[in-house]
Design an enzyme around this catalytic site. Sequence first.
Site, PDB file in Angstrom:
ATOM      1  N   GLN A 127       0.873  -1.152   0.257  1.00  0.00           N
ATOM      2  CA  GLN A 127       0.080   0.200  -0.072  1.00  0.00           C
ATOM      3  C   GLN A 127       0.953   1.236   0.028  1.00  0.00           C
ATOM      4  OE1 GLN A 127      -1.524   1.017   3.911  1.00  0.00           O
ATOM      5  NE2 GLN A 127      -3.369   1.413   3.098  1.00  0.00           N
ATOM      6  N   GLY A 128       0.918   1.651  -1.269  1.00  0.00           N
ATOM      7  CA  GLY A 128       1.070   3.346  -1.355  1.00  0.00           C
ATOM      8  C   GLY A 128       0.247   4.656  -1.159  1.00  0.00           C
ATOM      9  N   SER A 130       0.764   6.631   2.728  1.00  0.00           N
ATOM     10  CA  SER A 130       1.742   7.512   3.648  1.00  0.00           C
ATOM     11  C   SER A 130       3.242   7.958   2.795  1.00  0.00           C
ATOM     12  CB  SER A 130       2.422   6.662   4.562  1.00  0.00           C
ATOM     13  OG  SER A 130       1.209   5.651   5.317  1.00  0.00           O
ATOM     14  N   GLU A 245      -9.101  -2.291   6.600  1.00  0.00           N
ATOM     15  CA  GLU A 245      -7.627  -2.562   6.748  1.00  0.00           C
ATOM     16  C   GLU A 245      -7.924  -2.512   8.284  1.00  0.00           C
ATOM     17  OE1 GLU A 245      -5.007   0.548   5.680  1.00  0.00           O
ATOM     18  OE2 GLU A 245      -3.209  -0.720   6.879  1.00  0.00           O
ATOM     19  N   GLU A 376      -5.659   8.285  17.866  1.00  0.00           N
ATOM     20  CA  GLU A 376      -6.502   9.920  17.923  1.00  0.00           C
ATOM     21  C   GLU A 376      -6.916   9.513  17.194  1.00  0.00           C
ATOM     22  OE1 GLU A 376      -2.541   9.164  18.692  1.00  0.00           O
ATOM     23  OE2 GLU A 376      -3.022   9.569  20.362  1.00  0.00           O
TER      24      GLU A 376
END
Length: 392
Positions: A127-128, A130, A245, A376
Amino acid sequence: MEFQFTAEDQQFRQEVRAFIKANWGESGSGGGGEVDDLETHQRTRAFEKRLAERGWLTMAWPNEYGGQGASHIRQMIFREECAYFGAPGSGGQGINMIGPCIMVHGTEDQKQRFLPPIASAEVMWCQGFSEPGSGSDLASLQTRATLDGDDYVINGQKIWTSGAQFADYIHVLARTDPDAPKHRGITYFLLDMKSPGISVRPIVQMHGRSGFNETFFDNVRVPRSNVLGEANRGWYAAATTLDFERSGVSVFAAGKKLLEELTDFCRDTTIGGVRLAEKPGVRAQLAELAIEHEVGRLIAYRVSWMQGAGKIPNYEASMSKLYGSELRQRLAQAGVNMMGLYGGLWEGTRWAPLDAKLQVSYVGSVSSTIAAGTSEVQRNIMATRGLGLPRG
Ligand SMILES: Cc1cc2nc3c(=O)[nH]c(=O)nc-3n(C[C@H](O)[C@H](O)[C@H](O)COP(=O)(O)OP(=O)(O)OC[C@H]3O[C@@H](n4cnc5c(N)ncnc54)[C@H](O)[C@@H]3O)c2cc1C
Protein backbone atom coordinates in the site's frame (compact mmCIF):
# COMPACT_ATOMS: atom_id res chain seq x y z
CA MET A 1 -29.13 -14.31 23.84
CA GLU A 2 -27.70 -17.51 22.46
CA PHE A 3 -24.66 -16.77 20.37
CA GLN A 4 -22.98 -19.71 18.74
CA PHE A 5 -21.72 -21.01 15.43
CA THR A 6 -23.63 -23.58 13.40
CA ALA A 7 -22.58 -27.23 13.61
CA GLU A 8 -21.18 -26.93 10.05
CA ASP A 9 -19.12 -23.88 11.02
CA GLN A 10 -17.78 -25.68 14.10
CA GLN A 11 -16.85 -28.65 11.95
CA PHE A 12 -15.12 -26.35 9.47
CA ARG A 13 -13.12 -24.81 12.32
CA GLN A 14 -11.92 -28.28 13.36
CA GLU A 15 -10.95 -29.07 9.76
CA VAL A 16 -8.91 -25.85 9.43
CA ARG A 17 -7.30 -26.40 12.82
CA ALA A 18 -6.25 -29.94 11.96
CA PHE A 19 -4.83 -28.83 8.61
CA ILE A 20 -2.78 -26.02 10.11
CA LYS A 21 -1.43 -28.16 12.94
CA ALA A 22 -0.40 -30.88 10.50
CA ASN A 23 1.04 -28.62 7.79
CA TRP A 24 2.28 -25.46 9.50
CA GLY A 25 2.68 -26.17 13.20
CA GLU A 26 1.16 -24.64 16.27
CA SER A 27 3.83 -22.39 17.66
CA GLY A 28 1.77 -19.19 17.38
CA SER A 29 3.02 -15.82 16.26
CA GLY A 30 6.57 -14.78 17.03
CA GLY A 31 5.20 -11.45 18.28
CA GLY A 32 7.08 -9.38 15.72
CA GLY A 33 4.38 -8.72 13.16
CA GLU A 34 5.58 -8.06 9.63
CA VAL A 35 7.85 -10.43 7.70
CA ASP A 36 11.22 -9.04 6.58
CA ASP A 37 13.41 -12.01 5.66
CA LEU A 38 13.29 -13.81 2.34
CA GLU A 39 13.13 -17.30 3.82
CA THR A 40 10.04 -16.56 5.96
CA HIS A 41 8.49 -14.68 3.05
CA GLN A 42 8.95 -17.67 0.72
CA ARG A 43 7.63 -20.12 3.32
CA THR A 44 4.62 -17.86 3.84
CA ARG A 45 3.88 -17.63 0.11
CA ALA A 46 4.22 -21.37 -0.37
CA PHE A 47 1.77 -22.07 2.46
CA GLU A 48 -0.68 -19.45 1.15
CA LYS A 49 -0.66 -21.25 -2.20
CA ARG A 50 -1.63 -24.47 -0.44
CA LEU A 51 -4.46 -22.66 1.35
CA ALA A 52 -5.55 -21.16 -1.98
CA GLU A 53 -5.61 -24.61 -3.60
CA ARG A 54 -8.11 -25.65 -0.93
CA GLY A 55 -10.17 -22.57 -1.79
CA TRP A 56 -9.78 -21.12 1.71
CA LEU A 57 -7.76 -17.97 1.15
CA THR A 58 -10.59 -15.85 -0.27
CA MET A 59 -13.52 -18.13 0.38
CA ALA A 60 -16.02 -15.28 0.86
CA TRP A 61 -15.27 -13.85 -2.59
CA PRO A 62 -17.62 -14.65 -5.50
CA ASN A 63 -16.75 -17.77 -7.52
CA GLU A 64 -16.00 -15.80 -10.69
CA TYR A 65 -13.12 -13.99 -8.97
CA GLY A 66 -11.53 -17.02 -7.36
CA GLY A 67 -13.66 -17.35 -4.24
CA GLN A 68 -16.25 -19.86 -3.08
CA GLY A 69 -19.11 -17.54 -2.20
CA ALA A 70 -18.81 -18.71 1.43
CA SER A 71 -20.12 -16.65 4.34
CA HIS A 72 -17.96 -13.93 5.89
CA ILE A 73 -18.39 -15.64 9.22
CA ARG A 74 -16.81 -18.78 7.81
CA GLN A 75 -13.95 -16.77 6.33
CA MET A 76 -13.50 -15.14 9.72
CA ILE A 77 -13.32 -18.55 11.40
CA PHE A 78 -10.59 -19.53 8.95
CA ARG A 79 -8.61 -16.35 9.64
CA GLU A 80 -9.08 -16.72 13.37
CA GLU A 81 -7.56 -20.20 13.29
CA CYS A 82 -4.65 -19.05 11.09
CA ALA A 83 -3.86 -16.13 13.38
CA TYR A 84 -4.15 -18.28 16.51
CA PHE A 85 -1.49 -20.67 15.23
CA GLY A 86 0.65 -17.92 13.68
CA ALA A 87 0.02 -19.35 10.20
CA PRO A 88 -0.28 -17.23 7.03
CA GLY A 89 -3.78 -16.81 5.66
CA SER A 90 -5.21 -14.36 8.15
CA GLY A 91 -4.00 -11.26 6.38
CA GLY A 92 -2.28 -9.80 3.39
CA GLN A 93 -3.11 -6.54 1.71
CA GLY A 94 -4.40 -8.20 -1.45
CA ILE A 95 -6.85 -10.40 0.39
CA ASN A 96 -7.92 -8.00 3.11
CA MET A 97 -7.73 -4.57 1.57
CA ILE A 98 -7.24 -4.00 -2.13
CA GLY A 99 -9.17 -7.09 -3.29
CA PRO A 100 -12.36 -6.08 -1.44
CA CYS A 101 -11.85 -2.46 -2.55
CA ILE A 102 -11.53 -3.50 -6.22
CA MET A 103 -14.75 -5.44 -5.78
CA VAL A 104 -16.50 -2.23 -4.68
CA HIS A 105 -14.87 0.35 -6.98
CA GLY A 106 -13.18 -1.59 -9.82
CA THR A 107 -14.30 -2.03 -13.43
CA GLU A 108 -15.22 -5.53 -14.61
CA ASP A 109 -11.91 -5.63 -16.50
CA GLN A 110 -9.98 -4.76 -13.31
CA LYS A 111 -11.86 -7.40 -11.34
CA GLN A 112 -10.98 -10.04 -13.95
CA ARG A 113 -7.34 -8.99 -14.12
CA PHE A 114 -6.51 -8.38 -10.47
CA LEU A 115 -8.74 -10.55 -8.28
CA PRO A 116 -8.01 -14.16 -9.42
CA PRO A 117 -4.21 -13.83 -8.94
CA ILE A 118 -4.83 -12.59 -5.37
CA ALA A 119 -7.19 -15.49 -4.69
CA SER A 120 -4.63 -18.02 -5.94
CA ALA A 121 -1.83 -16.38 -3.91
CA GLU A 122 0.21 -15.70 -7.03
CA VAL A 123 0.69 -12.03 -6.24
CA MET A 124 1.36 -9.93 -3.19
CA TRP A 125 0.25 -6.29 -2.83
CA CYS A 126 1.54 -3.36 -0.81
CA GLN A 127 0.00 0.00 0.00
CA GLY A 128 1.51 3.32 -1.12
CA PHE A 129 -0.58 5.86 0.76
CA SER A 130 1.59 7.56 3.43
CA GLU A 131 4.27 10.10 2.55
CA PRO A 132 6.96 11.78 4.66
CA GLY A 133 4.66 14.79 5.12
CA SER A 134 1.27 13.05 4.96
CA GLY A 135 0.08 10.39 7.37
CA SER A 136 -3.00 11.20 9.44
CA ASP A 137 -3.71 14.09 7.09
CA LEU A 138 -3.42 11.76 4.11
CA ALA A 139 -5.31 14.07 1.76
CA SER A 140 -2.36 16.49 1.85
CA LEU A 141 -0.23 14.01 -0.14
CA GLN A 142 2.17 15.44 -2.73
CA THR A 143 3.09 12.55 -5.04
CA ARG A 144 2.06 13.76 -8.51
CA ALA A 145 0.56 11.91 -11.47
CA THR A 146 0.18 13.67 -14.83
CA LEU A 147 -1.62 12.36 -17.88
CA ASP A 148 0.58 11.68 -20.92
CA GLY A 149 -1.31 10.02 -23.78
CA ASP A 150 -2.94 6.87 -22.41
CA ASP A 151 -0.63 6.71 -19.39
CA TYR A 152 -0.25 8.62 -16.18
CA VAL A 153 3.33 9.43 -15.13
CA ILE A 154 3.96 9.25 -11.38
CA ASN A 155 6.68 11.12 -9.48
CA GLY A 156 7.18 11.33 -5.73
CA GLN A 157 7.86 9.37 -2.58
CA LYS A 158 5.89 7.09 -0.28
CA ILE A 159 7.00 5.93 3.15
CA TRP A 160 6.24 3.14 5.65
CA THR A 161 5.26 0.89 2.72
CA SER A 162 4.87 -2.50 4.42
CA GLY A 163 6.13 -5.44 2.41
CA ALA A 164 7.19 -3.32 -0.61
CA GLN A 165 10.47 -5.23 -0.81
CA PHE A 166 8.55 -8.40 -1.75
CA ALA A 167 5.36 -7.05 -3.35
CA ASP A 168 4.31 -7.60 -6.97
CA TYR A 169 1.79 -4.73 -7.04
CA ILE A 170 1.21 -1.51 -5.16
CA HIS A 171 -1.98 0.52 -4.73
CA VAL A 172 -1.00 4.16 -4.82
CA LEU A 173 -2.64 7.52 -4.24
CA ALA A 174 -1.30 10.45 -6.25
CA ARG A 175 -2.38 14.04 -6.82
CA THR A 176 -3.77 14.58 -10.30
CA ASP A 177 -5.39 17.99 -9.82
CA PRO A 178 -3.23 20.29 -7.68
CA ASP A 179 -5.72 23.16 -8.04
CA ALA A 180 -8.71 21.28 -6.63
CA PRO A 181 -9.53 21.13 -2.87
CA LYS A 182 -7.15 18.55 -1.38
CA HIS A 183 -9.66 15.67 -1.11
CA ARG A 184 -10.86 16.17 -4.67
CA GLY A 185 -7.65 16.09 -6.67
CA ILE A 186 -6.40 12.59 -5.78
CA THR A 187 -6.46 9.53 -8.06
CA TYR A 188 -6.12 5.88 -6.98
CA PHE A 189 -3.75 3.71 -9.12
CA LEU A 190 -3.10 -0.02 -9.34
CA LEU A 191 0.55 -0.37 -10.24
CA ASP A 192 2.95 -3.16 -11.16
CA MET A 193 6.01 -3.01 -8.86
CA LYS A 194 8.18 -4.08 -11.81
CA SER A 195 7.38 -0.80 -13.61
CA PRO A 196 10.59 1.05 -14.51
CA GLY A 197 11.31 3.94 -12.13
CA ILE A 198 10.17 2.35 -8.83
CA SER A 199 12.79 1.83 -6.14
CA VAL A 200 12.43 0.53 -2.60
CA ARG A 201 14.61 1.20 0.43
CA PRO A 202 13.95 -0.77 3.66
CA ILE A 203 13.63 1.04 7.01
CA VAL A 204 14.85 -0.81 10.12
CA GLN A 205 12.38 -0.74 13.00
CA MET A 206 13.35 -0.70 16.66
CA HIS A 207 12.84 -4.46 17.06
CA GLY A 208 15.55 -4.88 14.42
CA ARG A 209 13.26 -5.95 11.54
CA SER A 210 12.45 -4.11 8.34
CA GLY A 211 8.77 -4.66 7.79
CA PHE A 212 8.36 -1.40 5.93
CA ASN A 213 10.15 0.76 3.37
CA GLU A 214 10.55 4.02 1.56
CA THR A 215 9.21 3.75 -2.02
CA PHE A 216 10.33 6.18 -4.72
CA PHE A 217 8.61 6.92 -8.06
CA ASP A 218 10.70 8.42 -10.82
CA ASN A 219 8.65 8.95 -14.00
CA VAL A 220 6.73 5.71 -13.47
CA ARG A 221 4.19 5.08 -16.21
CA VAL A 222 0.85 3.46 -15.39
CA PRO A 223 -1.90 2.87 -17.96
CA ARG A 224 -5.11 4.84 -17.57
CA SER A 225 -6.98 1.55 -17.37
CA ASN A 226 -5.33 1.00 -13.96
CA VAL A 227 -7.12 3.91 -12.32
CA LEU A 228 -9.39 2.56 -9.59
CA GLY A 229 -12.70 4.42 -9.55
CA GLU A 230 -12.87 7.87 -11.11
CA ALA A 231 -9.88 10.14 -11.71
CA ASN A 232 -9.66 12.83 -9.00
CA ARG A 233 -12.09 10.87 -6.82
CA GLY A 234 -9.54 8.43 -5.43
CA TRP A 235 -10.01 9.71 -1.90
CA TYR A 236 -13.38 7.99 -1.64
CA ALA A 237 -12.08 4.61 -2.82
CA ALA A 238 -9.14 5.02 -0.40
CA ALA A 239 -11.60 5.47 2.47
CA THR A 240 -13.10 2.07 1.55
CA THR A 241 -9.62 0.50 1.59
CA LEU A 242 -8.95 1.91 5.05
CA ASP A 243 -12.26 0.59 6.37
CA PHE A 244 -11.28 -2.89 5.20
CA GLU A 245 -7.74 -2.44 6.57
CA ARG A 246 -9.03 -1.69 10.05
CA SER A 247 -11.23 -4.78 10.21
CA GLY A 248 -10.09 -8.21 11.34
CA VAL A 249 -10.07 -10.77 14.09
CA SER A 250 -6.38 -11.71 13.79
CA VAL A 251 -4.98 -9.53 16.56
CA PHE A 252 -7.41 -11.01 19.08
CA ALA A 253 -6.78 -14.60 18.00
CA ALA A 254 -2.98 -14.21 18.00
CA GLY A 255 -3.19 -12.44 21.36
CA LYS A 256 -5.34 -15.21 22.82
CA LYS A 257 -2.63 -17.78 21.99
CA LEU A 258 0.08 -15.58 23.49
CA LEU A 259 -2.05 -15.04 26.61
CA GLU A 260 -2.51 -18.79 26.99
CA GLU A 261 1.25 -19.28 26.76
CA LEU A 262 1.81 -16.53 29.32
CA THR A 263 -0.76 -18.10 31.63
CA ASP A 264 1.02 -21.48 31.38
CA PHE A 265 4.32 -19.74 32.06
CA CYS A 266 2.87 -18.15 35.22
CA ARG A 267 1.49 -21.52 36.31
CA ASP A 268 4.91 -23.17 35.93
CA THR A 269 7.29 -20.44 37.07
CA THR A 270 8.49 -19.42 40.51
CA ILE A 271 10.27 -16.10 40.86
CA GLY A 272 11.58 -14.89 44.24
CA GLY A 273 10.16 -17.97 45.97
CA VAL A 274 6.56 -17.37 44.83
CA ARG A 275 4.81 -19.09 41.97
CA LEU A 276 3.61 -16.36 39.61
CA ALA A 277 0.16 -17.93 39.33
CA GLU A 278 -0.32 -17.48 43.07
CA LYS A 279 0.35 -13.75 43.05
CA PRO A 280 -2.97 -11.87 43.33
CA GLY A 281 -1.82 -9.08 41.01
CA VAL A 282 -0.74 -11.51 38.29
CA ARG A 283 -3.96 -13.53 38.53
CA ALA A 284 -6.09 -10.39 38.31
CA GLN A 285 -4.18 -9.11 35.30
CA LEU A 286 -4.42 -12.42 33.44
CA ALA A 287 -8.17 -12.56 34.14
CA GLU A 288 -8.60 -9.00 32.90
CA LEU A 289 -6.67 -9.73 29.71
CA ALA A 290 -8.76 -12.87 29.11
CA ILE A 291 -11.94 -10.77 29.34
CA GLU A 292 -10.52 -8.13 27.01
CA HIS A 293 -9.61 -10.71 24.38
CA GLU A 294 -13.18 -12.06 24.46
CA VAL A 295 -14.58 -8.53 24.14
CA GLY A 296 -12.25 -7.78 21.22
CA ARG A 297 -13.28 -10.97 19.50
CA LEU A 298 -16.93 -9.96 19.69
CA ILE A 299 -16.17 -6.50 18.29
CA ALA A 300 -14.37 -8.19 15.36
CA TYR A 301 -17.25 -10.65 14.88
CA ARG A 302 -19.63 -7.70 14.55
CA VAL A 303 -17.45 -6.19 11.79
CA SER A 304 -17.43 -9.53 10.01
CA TRP A 305 -21.18 -9.83 10.29
CA MET A 306 -21.53 -6.35 8.75
CA GLN A 307 -19.33 -7.36 5.81
CA GLY A 308 -21.48 -10.46 5.33
CA ALA A 309 -24.56 -8.23 5.25
CA GLY A 310 -22.98 -6.21 2.40
CA LYS A 311 -22.16 -3.18 4.58
CA ILE A 312 -18.78 -1.45 4.67
CA PRO A 313 -17.83 -1.18 8.34
CA ASN A 314 -16.63 2.30 9.20
CA TYR A 315 -16.49 3.50 12.82
CA GLU A 316 -17.10 -0.14 13.77
CA ALA A 317 -13.81 -1.06 12.05
CA SER A 318 -12.11 1.79 13.92
CA MET A 319 -13.42 0.37 17.21
CA SER A 320 -11.94 -3.00 16.35
CA LYS A 321 -8.60 -1.56 15.22
CA LEU A 322 -8.25 0.73 18.25
CA TYR A 323 -9.19 -1.93 20.77
CA GLY A 324 -6.99 -4.58 19.14
CA SER A 325 -3.85 -2.48 18.81
CA GLU A 326 -4.05 -1.12 22.36
CA LEU A 327 -4.81 -4.59 23.74
CA ARG A 328 -1.74 -5.97 21.95
CA GLN A 329 0.33 -3.42 23.85
CA ARG A 330 -1.39 -4.13 27.18
CA LEU A 331 -0.73 -7.87 26.83
CA ALA A 332 2.94 -7.39 25.98
CA GLN A 333 3.46 -4.88 28.81
CA ALA A 334 1.77 -7.15 31.35
CA GLY A 335 3.79 -10.14 30.16
CA VAL A 336 7.24 -8.57 30.37
CA ASN A 337 6.42 -7.10 33.79
CA MET A 338 5.31 -10.49 35.14
CA MET A 339 8.59 -12.00 33.98
CA GLY A 340 10.58 -9.60 36.13
CA LEU A 341 14.20 -9.23 35.05
CA TYR A 342 13.77 -12.14 32.60
CA GLY A 343 11.35 -9.87 30.73
CA GLY A 344 14.32 -7.83 29.54
CA LEU A 345 15.99 -10.71 27.70
CA TRP A 346 15.86 -10.66 23.89
CA GLU A 347 15.37 -13.49 21.36
CA GLY A 348 18.27 -15.86 20.94
CA THR A 349 19.08 -15.63 24.66
CA ARG A 350 18.99 -18.96 26.48
CA TRP A 351 17.06 -17.66 29.48
CA ALA A 352 14.46 -15.59 27.61
CA PRO A 353 11.02 -16.99 28.58
CA LEU A 354 8.70 -18.13 25.76
CA ASP A 355 11.41 -17.49 23.16
CA ALA A 356 11.10 -13.77 23.98
CA LYS A 357 7.78 -13.57 22.12
CA LEU A 358 6.41 -11.08 24.63
CA GLN A 359 9.56 -8.97 24.60
CA VAL A 360 9.49 -8.78 20.79
CA SER A 361 5.80 -7.96 20.91
CA TYR A 362 6.46 -5.31 23.57
CA VAL A 363 8.81 -3.48 21.22
CA GLY A 364 7.00 -4.37 17.98
CA SER A 365 3.53 -3.40 19.22
CA VAL A 366 4.49 0.23 19.84
CA SER A 367 3.88 0.83 16.14
CA SER A 368 0.49 -0.92 16.13
CA THR A 369 -1.26 2.18 17.49
CA ILE A 370 0.28 4.19 14.62
CA ALA A 371 -0.11 1.79 11.66
CA ALA A 372 -3.40 1.89 9.72
CA GLY A 373 -4.29 5.19 11.39
CA THR A 374 -3.28 6.27 14.88
CA SER A 375 -5.43 5.73 17.97
CA GLU A 376 -6.27 9.45 17.99
CA VAL A 377 -7.51 9.21 14.40
CA GLN A 378 -9.64 6.15 15.25
CA ARG A 379 -11.14 7.98 18.24
CA ASN A 380 -11.91 10.98 16.01
CA ILE A 381 -13.72 8.69 13.54
CA MET A 382 -15.78 7.13 16.31
CA ALA A 383 -16.58 10.54 17.78
CA THR A 384 -17.77 12.04 14.50
CA ARG A 385 -19.21 9.13 12.54
CA GLY A 386 -20.20 6.87 15.44
CA LEU A 387 -21.40 9.37 18.04
CA GLY A 388 -22.32 12.14 15.61
CA LEU A 389 -20.20 14.73 17.44
CA PRO A 390 -19.00 17.80 15.52
CA ARG A 391 -15.45 17.86 14.14
CA GLY A 392 -12.98 19.16 16.75
C1 LIG B 1 4.17 -0.56 11.33
C2 LIG B 1 3.61 0.42 10.37
C3 LIG B 1 3.23 0.00 9.11
C4 LIG B 1 2.73 0.91 8.19
N1 LIG B 1 2.42 0.46 6.93
C5 LIG B 1 2.00 1.35 6.01
C6 LIG B 1 1.78 0.93 4.66
O1 LIG B 1 1.95 -0.24 4.31
N2 LIG B 1 1.41 1.85 3.75
C7 LIG B 1 1.20 3.16 4.08
O2 LIG B 1 0.82 3.91 3.21
N3 LIG B 1 1.40 3.59 5.35
C8 LIG B 1 1.81 2.72 6.31
N4 LIG B 1 2.04 3.15 7.59
C9 LIG B 1 1.91 4.56 7.90
C10 LIG B 1 0.75 4.92 8.82
O3 LIG B 1 -0.48 4.84 8.14
C11 LIG B 1 1.04 6.32 9.36
O4 LIG B 1 2.21 6.24 10.15
C12 LIG B 1 -0.10 6.85 10.19
O5 LIG B 1 -1.21 7.12 9.39
C13 LIG B 1 0.30 8.11 10.98
O6 LIG B 1 0.86 9.07 10.15
P1 LIG B 1 2.25 9.76 10.53
O7 LIG B 1 3.22 8.70 10.88
O8 LIG B 1 2.60 10.70 9.44
O9 LIG B 1 1.95 10.57 11.88
P2 LIG B 1 1.26 12.00 11.98
O10 LIG B 1 0.03 12.01 11.14
O11 LIG B 1 2.27 13.05 11.75
O12 LIG B 1 0.79 12.00 13.49
C14 LIG B 1 1.65 12.40 14.56
C15 LIG B 1 0.82 12.46 15.84
O13 LIG B 1 -0.21 13.47 15.72
C16 LIG B 1 -1.49 12.90 16.00
N5 LIG B 1 -2.51 13.50 15.16
C17 LIG B 1 -2.42 13.78 13.83
N6 LIG B 1 -3.58 14.30 13.40
C18 LIG B 1 -4.44 14.34 14.46
C19 LIG B 1 -5.79 14.76 14.64
N7 LIG B 1 -6.51 15.25 13.63
N8 LIG B 1 -6.34 14.64 15.89
C20 LIG B 1 -5.61 14.15 16.93
N9 LIG B 1 -4.33 13.74 16.81
C21 LIG B 1 -3.74 13.82 15.60
C22 LIG B 1 -1.34 11.42 15.66
O14 LIG B 1 -2.31 10.64 16.32
C23 LIG B 1 0.08 11.13 16.12
O15 LIG B 1 0.09 10.89 17.52
C24 LIG B 1 2.55 2.27 8.54
C25 LIG B 1 2.92 2.70 9.82
C26 LIG B 1 3.45 1.80 10.71
C27 LIG B 1 3.84 2.30 12.07
